[in-house]
Design a protein around this motif. Structure first.
Motif, PDB file in Angstrom:
ATOM      1  N   ALA A 134       0.853  -1.195   0.000  1.00 49.24           N
ATOM      2  CA  ALA A 134       0.000   0.000   0.000  1.00 49.24           C
ATOM      3  C   ALA A 134       0.887   1.241   0.000  1.00 49.24           C
ATOM      4  O   ALA A 134       1.978   1.240   0.564  1.00 49.24           O
ATOM      5  CB  ALA A 134      -0.893   0.004   1.242  1.00 49.24           C
ATOM      6  N   THR A 135       0.383   2.287  -0.623  1.00 50.96           N
ATOM      7  CA  THR A 135       1.098   3.565  -0.696  1.00 50.96           C
ATOM      8  C   THR A 135       0.775   4.436   0.503  1.00 50.96           C
ATOM      9  O   THR A 135      -0.380   4.482   0.935  1.00 50.96           O
ATOM     10  CB  THR A 135       0.662   4.296  -1.981  1.00 50.96           C
ATOM     11  N   ALA A 136       1.777   5.117   1.035  1.00 49.03           N
ATOM     12  CA  ALA A 136       1.519   6.168   2.032  1.00 49.03           C
ATOM     13  C   ALA A 136       2.579   7.243   1.879  1.00 49.03           C
ATOM     14  O   ALA A 136       3.737   6.955   1.556  1.00 49.03           O
ATOM     15  CB  ALA A 136       1.538   5.594   3.442  1.00 49.03           C
ATOM     16  N   SER A 137       2.177   8.479   2.101  1.00 44.92           N
ATOM     17  CA  SER A 137       3.046   9.627   1.854  1.00 44.92           C
ATOM     18  C   SER A 137       3.789  10.078   3.102  1.00 44.92           C
ATOM     19  O   SER A 137       3.217  10.144   4.192  1.00 44.92           O
ATOM     20  CB  SER A 137       2.184  10.780   1.335  1.00 44.92           C
ATOM     21  N   THR A 138       5.062  10.430   2.897  1.00 35.43           N
ATOM     22  CA  THR A 138       5.862  10.956   4.004  1.00 35.43           C
ATOM     23  C   THR A 138       5.571  12.437   4.243  1.00 35.43           C
ATOM     24  O   THR A 138       5.970  12.976   5.265  1.00 35.43           O
ATOM     25  CB  THR A 138       7.363  10.803   3.694  1.00 35.43           C
ATOM     26  N   SER A 139       4.903  13.085   3.290  1.00 32.66           N
ATOM     27  CA  SER A 139       4.641  14.519   3.470  1.00 32.66           C
ATOM     28  C   SER A 139       3.456  14.770   4.388  1.00 32.66           C
ATOM     29  O   SER A 139       3.401  15.802   5.045  1.00 32.66           O
ATOM     30  CB  SER A 139       4.390  15.180   2.114  1.00 32.66           C
ATOM     31  N   TYR A 140       2.498  13.864   4.411  1.00 33.07           N
ATOM     32  CA  TYR A 140       1.276  14.120   5.177  1.00 33.07           C
ATOM     33  C   TYR A 140       0.922  12.983   6.128  1.00 33.07           C
ATOM     34  O   TYR A 140      -0.240  12.560   6.207  1.00 33.07           O
ATOM     35  CB  TYR A 140       0.117  14.429   4.215  1.00 33.07           C
ATOM     36  N   ASN A 141       1.913  12.454   6.802  1.00 36.78           N
ATOM     37  CA  ASN A 141       1.689  11.462   7.856  1.00 36.78           C
ATOM     38  C   ASN A 141       2.742  11.710   8.924  1.00 36.78           C
ATOM     39  O   ASN A 141       3.715  12.428   8.687  1.00 36.78           O
ATOM     40  CB  ASN A 141       1.889  10.037   7.323  1.00 36.78           C
ATOM     41  N   GLU A 142       2.583  11.082  10.042  1.00 34.57           N
ATOM     42  CA  GLU A 142       3.620  11.067  11.074  1.00 34.57           C
ATOM     43  C   GLU A 142       4.304   9.698  11.017  1.00 34.57           C
ATOM     44  O   GLU A 142       3.628   8.676  10.842  1.00 34.57           O
ATOM     45  CB  GLU A 142       2.987  11.247  12.458  1.00 34.57           C
ATOM     46  N   PRO A 143       5.624   9.643  11.188  1.00 34.92           N
ATOM     47  CA  PRO A 143       6.333   8.358  11.124  1.00 34.92           C
ATOM     48  C   PRO A 143       5.774   7.321  12.104  1.00 34.92           C
ATOM     49  O   PRO A 143       5.724   6.128  11.778  1.00 34.92           O
ATOM     50  CB  PRO A 143       7.781   8.713  11.486  1.00 34.92           C
ATOM     51  N   PHE A 144       5.366   7.767  13.264  1.00 36.38           N
ATOM     52  CA  PHE A 144       4.867   6.804  14.251  1.00 36.38           C
ATOM     53  C   PHE A 144       3.626   6.082  13.716  1.00 36.38           C
ATOM     54  O   PHE A 144       3.500   4.857  13.834  1.00 36.38           O
ATOM     55  CB  PHE A 144       4.548   7.515  15.583  1.00 36.38           C
ATOM     56  N   HIS A 145       2.698   6.867  13.117  1.00 32.65           N
ATOM     57  CA  HIS A 145       1.492   6.253  12.539  1.00 32.65           C
ATOM     58  C   HIS A 145       1.835   5.216  11.476  1.00 32.65           C
ATOM     59  O   HIS A 145       1.280   4.122  11.433  1.00 32.65           O
ATOM     60  CB  HIS A 145       0.626   7.316  11.854  1.00 32.65           C
ATOM     61  N   ILE A 146       2.753   5.613  10.593  1.00 37.02           N
ATOM     62  CA  ILE A 146       3.094   4.721   9.474  1.00 37.02           C
ATOM     63  C   ILE A 146       3.768   3.453   9.991  1.00 37.02           C
ATOM     64  O   ILE A 146       3.437   2.341   9.588  1.00 37.02           O
ATOM     65  CB  ILE A 146       3.985   5.473   8.454  1.00 37.02           C
ATOM     66  N   HIS A 188      14.644   9.786  18.918  1.00 36.83           N
ATOM     67  CA  HIS A 188      15.066  10.529  17.722  1.00 36.83           C
ATOM     68  C   HIS A 188      14.734  12.017  17.858  1.00 36.83           C
ATOM     69  O   HIS A 188      13.597  12.376  18.149  1.00 36.83           O
ATOM     70  CB  HIS A 188      14.360   9.958  16.480  1.00 36.83           C
ATOM     71  N   ARG A 189      15.718  12.866  17.641  1.00 35.58           N
ATOM     72  CA  ARG A 189      15.485  14.309  17.542  1.00 35.58           C
ATOM     73  C   ARG A 189      16.194  14.793  16.292  1.00 35.58           C
ATOM     74  O   ARG A 189      17.424  14.846  16.250  1.00 35.58           O
ATOM     75  CB  ARG A 189      16.059  15.044  18.753  1.00 35.58           C
ATOM     76  N   GLY A 190      15.421  15.092  15.256  1.00 35.56           N
ATOM     77  CA  GLY A 190      16.054  15.472  13.989  1.00 35.56           C
ATOM     78  C   GLY A 190      15.572  16.833  13.543  1.00 35.56           C
ATOM     79  O   GLY A 190      15.012  17.603  14.326  1.00 35.56           O
ATOM     80  N   LYS A 191      15.789  17.113  12.253  1.00 36.65           N
ATOM     81  CA  LYS A 191      15.405  18.426  11.719  1.00 36.65           C
ATOM     82  C   LYS A 191      13.880  18.571  11.660  1.00 36.65           C
ATOM     83  O   LYS A 191      13.346  19.629  11.917  1.00 36.65           O
ATOM     84  CB  LYS A 191      16.026  18.559  10.327  1.00 36.65           C
ATOM     85  N   TYR A 192      13.204  17.458  11.307  1.00 39.30           N
ATOM     86  CA  TYR A 192      11.749  17.543  11.109  1.00 39.30           C
ATOM     87  C   TYR A 192      10.941  16.785  12.150  1.00 39.30           C
ATOM     88  O   TYR A 192       9.767  17.081  12.350  1.00 39.30           O
ATOM     89  CB  TYR A 192      11.376  16.995   9.718  1.00 39.30           C
ATOM     90  N   TYR A 193      11.517  15.764  12.734  1.00 40.04           N
ATOM     91  CA  TYR A 193      10.723  14.888  13.609  1.00 40.04           C
ATOM     92  C   TYR A 193      11.411  14.651  14.944  1.00 40.04           C
ATOM     93  O   TYR A 193      12.638  14.522  15.002  1.00 40.04           O
ATOM     94  CB  TYR A 193      10.485  13.528  12.926  1.00 40.04           C
ATOM     95  N   SER A 194      10.582  14.589  15.981  1.00 38.38           N
ATOM     96  CA  SER A 194      11.053  14.178  17.312  1.00 38.38           C
ATOM     97  C   SER A 194      10.184  13.009  17.728  1.00 38.38           C
ATOM     98  O   SER A 194       8.973  13.166  17.887  1.00 38.38           O
ATOM     99  CB  SER A 194      10.843  15.287  18.335  1.00 38.38           C
ATOM    100  N   VAL A 195      10.800  11.864  17.869  1.00 43.04           N
ATOM    101  CA  VAL A 195      10.022  10.655  18.147  1.00 43.04           C
ATOM    102  C   VAL A 195      10.745   9.851  19.222  1.00 43.04           C
ATOM    103  O   VAL A 195      11.868   9.389  19.014  1.00 43.04           O
ATOM    104  CB  VAL A 195       9.860   9.792  16.867  1.00 43.04           C
ATOM    105  N   ARG A 196      10.098   9.665  20.350  1.00 41.56           N
ATOM    106  CA  ARG A 196      10.753   8.950  21.434  1.00 41.56           C
ATOM    107  C   ARG A 196      10.682   7.432  21.261  1.00 41.56           C
ATOM    108  O   ARG A 196      11.649   6.725  21.417  1.00 41.56           O
ATOM    109  CB  ARG A 196      10.109   9.352  22.765  1.00 41.56           C
ATOM    110  N   GLY A 197       9.487   6.909  20.904  1.00 45.36           N
ATOM    111  CA  GLY A 197       9.340   5.459  20.870  1.00 45.36           C
ATOM    112  C   GLY A 197       9.239   4.918  22.272  1.00 45.36           C
ATOM    113  O   GLY A 197       9.211   5.708  23.230  1.00 45.36           O
TER     114      GLY A 197
END
Ligand SMILES: Cc1cc2nc3c(=O)[nH]c(=O)nc-3n(C[C@H](O)[C@H](O)[C@H](O)COP(=O)(O)O)c2cc1C
Length: 445
Positions: free
Chosen positions: A101-113, A198-207
């Motif tokens: 299935a296709t999903a876009s990195t522009s309009y989702n959050e990495p955690f959801h995907i 993760h703390r990057g330029k666009y996303y902060s994700v603890r997990g």
């Protein structure tokens, strides 16, 4: 010693009623396919009977825009199931075929995907794949609280960070983290669950991710970058790469380039499957196949054909030009798909097509190779590309559904099998096994 012969990988790329723009009007198509689950269950089972590696569903986050006259005649890209939801249901009515299935990195959050594709991988017993797109339509932005889309380079920079975060989240749980020891009362080993931090330029994700490691380690990463930046992304992440080149030399250049880029990044080029798109109209004889295509072409409205051409040229305004004259010199939209523009212009120049001829050609297959013929003719073409460093297999686009998929499975698959180019039985259970890709190791292993 018995040598393992290299086999093709095959994807079945489904648009609801088929890839031909007038498919929904064909008596052998399912006009209400967009939200007809029984239809999807049938075509997915047919593809599985044909031993396809995978089913592929594309997606956009907006209804296509066009003039009311053209739009009201379109069945594609207007209203249909969300692919991940649909493939979750398909997982329950199929057993072996891969589900991409296709999903876009522009309009989702990495955690959801990460969570959704890990879920699909568990639901299907290791058959999930993610087609990573950055979205190319300006008006997709308008559905996500933005007045402008991200530009091309920006999209890919975000996509790289996004994808790395998703991969990191999939490694949250070691394979043996879940102990579930009833005796001692220990459900899981906390030392074997990892925060990403993760703390990057666009996303902060603890997990960590709140679902255990996917059966495949990571679901298969699929990509279709065509620009230099897109190819770089494909070489870094892609395990299945869809391409759209219309000629053998262009396809060979892409194949060699993308595998070379991957090798330079330390990847094994054999673990990247390049699958050019191939629209197939097959019948027992070439004359019958041509007749079938002519019938579909006769149903195209000229306005629809022109708008499709304008779309592939990045929204070029073609009004005011003689339809029976050559394609004029046009400026390229820097925000749109550069490869799509170049392929369309090259096609017109190479075959000296008028605007009208080019529009009908684009309306039939967009920028995919369209071949019409007998099973032997179709397989000759496939074999030629497969044995000449242009393809590891194909992404098959049935012009209308279910009719053209039935024909492919009944006529083309047996000919591929007879020539020893395609499996007669699945030998694996997971999509990675079908494709000959290893299970992904965890970064913590
Ligand atoms: C077979 C195929 C399927 C694609 N599916 C989608 C899709 O579902 N959604 C989307 O936004 N883009 C889709 N694309 C577009 C690609 O992600 C990519 O943007 C395009 O090939 C242009 O390459 P570039 O981004 O490097 O310019 C698809 C492309 C191909 C060839």
């Amino acid at each position: 010693m018995i040598q393992n012969k290299r086999m093709m990988s095959l994807g079945a790329f489904f648009q609801p009623t088929g890839h031909h723009v007038t498919s929904w009007r064909h008596p052998q198509a399912q006009a209400d396919a967009g939200t007809n689950f029984a239809h999807y269950a049938e075509i997915c089972r047919t593809a599985e009977r044909g031993r396809f590696d995978l089913i592929f569903l594309a997606d956009n986050y907006a209804m296509r825009e066009a003039s009311p006259e053209a739009l009201s005649r379109a069945a594609q890209f207007v209203c249909n199931f969300e692919p991940l939801t649909l493939l979750s249901a398909i997982a329950a009515v199929t057993e072996r075929i891969g589900l991409v299935a296709t999903a876009s990195t522009s309009y989702n959050e990495p955690f959801h995907i990460a969570r959704k594709y890990a879920s699909l991988d568990h639901l299907s017993g290791g058959r999930a794949g993610w087609n990573i797109v950055t979205s190319a339509l300006e008006y997709e932005a308008y559905n996500f609280s933005r007045d402008r889309h991200y530009d091309h380079e920006d999209r890919y920079e975000r996509a790289r960070e996004f994808t790395r975060v998703v991969q990191g989240l999939w490694d949250s749980w070691d394979d043996d983290a879940l102990v579930r020891d009833r005796e001692s009362g220990l459900f899981f080993d906390t030392d074997k669950v990892h925060k990403l931090d993760h703390r990057g330029k666009y996303y902060s994700v603890r997990g960590p991710l709140n679902i255990s490691r996917p059966p495949q380690g990571h679901p298969v990463l699929v990509q279709a970058g065509a620009s230099a930046t897109g190819r770089g992304f494909a070489a870094e992440f892609g395990e299945v790469i869809f391409s759209t080149h219309l000629t053998l030399p262009e396809a060979q250049e892409f194949y060699t380039d993308v595998k070379g880029r991957a090798r330079a990044l330390g990847r094994n080029p054999e673990h990247i499957k390049v699958l050019p798109g191939l629209m197939v109209m097959v019948a027992p004889t070439e004359a019958e196949a041509k007749e079938k295509l002519d019938y579909l072409q006769s149903l195209i409205h000229p306005k629809v054909a022109l708008e499709i051409l304008s779309f592939t040229l990045g929204g070029a305004d073609l009004s005011g030009y003689d339809l029976d004259g050559p394609l004029p010199e046009l400026p390229m939209d820097p925000g749109g798909s550069q490869s799509s523009f170049a392929t369309t212009v090259n096609l017109a120049r190479e075959h000296k097509l008028t605007i009208r001829q080019l529009a009908y050609r684009m309306a039939a297959s967009r920028q995919r190779v369209l071949i019409t013929g007998s099973p032997a003719q179709i397989v000759d073409h496939m074999e030629h590309w497969f044995t000449n460093d242009a393809a590891d297999g194909f992404n098959i686009l049935p012009p209308y559904l279910p009719g053209c998929l039935d024909d492919f499975v009944e006529l083309v698959i047996p000919e591929l099998q007879r020539r020893g180019l395609f499996r007669t039985e699945y030998t694996g259970r997971t999509l990675r096994e079908h494709l000959g890709l290893p299970r992904t190791k965890s970064r913590y292993a």
